[in-house]
Design an enzyme around this catalytic site. Structure first.
Site, PDB file in Angstrom:
ATOM      1  N   CYS A  46     -41.181   0.848 -22.516  1.00 30.63           N
ATOM      2  CA  CYS A  46     -42.347   1.037 -23.482  1.00 30.63           C
ATOM      3  C   CYS A  46     -43.435   1.264 -22.427  1.00 30.63           C
ATOM      4  O   CYS A  46     -43.026   1.151 -21.391  1.00 30.63           O
ATOM      5  CB  CYS A  46     -42.549  -0.078 -24.651  1.00 30.63           C
ATOM      6  SG  CYS A  46     -42.991  -1.565 -23.814  1.00 30.63           S
ATOM      7  N   CYS A  82     -42.778   5.646 -25.261  1.00 27.75           N
ATOM      8  CA  CYS A  82     -43.553   6.014 -23.928  1.00 27.75           C
ATOM      9  C   CYS A  82     -43.398   7.728 -23.663  1.00 27.75           C
ATOM     10  O   CYS A  82     -43.605   7.993 -22.586  1.00 27.75           O
ATOM     11  CB  CYS A  82     -42.404   5.498 -22.868  1.00 27.75           C
ATOM     12  SG  CYS A  82     -40.768   5.931 -22.756  1.00 27.75           S
ATOM     13  N   CYS A 142     -40.489   8.933 -19.586  1.00 30.27           N
ATOM     14  CA  CYS A 142     -39.360   8.444 -19.145  1.00 30.27           C
ATOM     15  C   CYS A 142     -38.312   9.388 -18.550  1.00 30.27           C
ATOM     16  O   CYS A 142     -38.018  10.479 -19.225  1.00 30.27           O
ATOM     17  CB  CYS A 142     -38.542   7.725 -20.267  1.00 30.27           C
ATOM     18  SG  CYS A 142     -36.886   6.910 -19.998  1.00 30.27           S
TER      19      CYS A 142
END
Length: 132
Positions: free
Chosen positions: A11, A85, A89
C-alpha cells in the site's frame, strides 16, 4: 506455486492495510507462507489505530516497520497484493497480482479500522486457502 509460496502486500504508506494484511497472513498462514509488506511512500511508523485494531484480535504488529517497495521484493514474491498504490507497483512477468480495494485506515477512527481489519481477514483467509 513453490512449496512455500511468498506474498507481498503493498500500500502507499505501508502503515495500515498492508501491515494488517501481513499480520493476518502470519497468523492464518501458520508459517506455510512467506510474508512481506512494503509501501510506495513508506510512513515513519505503523498506524497506531491499526496496531490497536489488530491487538483486539490477538495479533501483535507493534514490531512491524514500514519498508520501501523495491523491484527485488516484487521479484522475490509469488503473489503481489496491492491496496491503493496505483501505478507505483512494478509489474514483472510470472507474478500473480491482485488489487484489493479497501479504505485507507489513515485518519480513521477505531470503528472504521475494525471494518477494514475484518475485511482483510476474509481476503487473507481466502488467499491462504488458495495457496496451501
Amino acid at each position: 506455486m513453490p512449496e512455500r509460496p511468498s506474498v507481498l502486500f503493498v500500500c502507499v504508506h505501508n502503515a495500515g492495510r498492508s501491515q494488517m494484511a501481513a499480520g493476518w497472513l502470519e497468523h492464518l498462514g501458520e508459517g506455510r507462507i512467506e510474508v512481506r509488506s512494503a509501501g510506495s511512500a513508506p510512513a515513519d511508523r505503523v498506524n497506531p489505530v491499526a496496531v490497536a485494531a489488530m491487538r483486539e484480535v490477538g495479533i501483535d504488529i507493534t514490531e512491524a516497520a514500514p519498508r520501501v517497495l523495491t523491484p527485488e521484493a516484487v521479484m522475490a514474491s509469488d503473489v503481489v497484493v496491492t491496496m491503493g498504490c496505483g501505478d507505483a507497483c512494478p509489474v514483472f512477468p510470472g507474478r500473480r497480482y491482485e488489487d484489493w480495494a479497501l479504505d485507507d485506515p489513515a485518519g480513521q477512527e477505531l470503528a472504521a479500522v475494525r471494518r477494514i481489519r475484518d475485511a482483510l481477514r476474509e481476503r487473507v483467509a481466502a488467499l491462504v486457502a488458495d495457496l496451501v
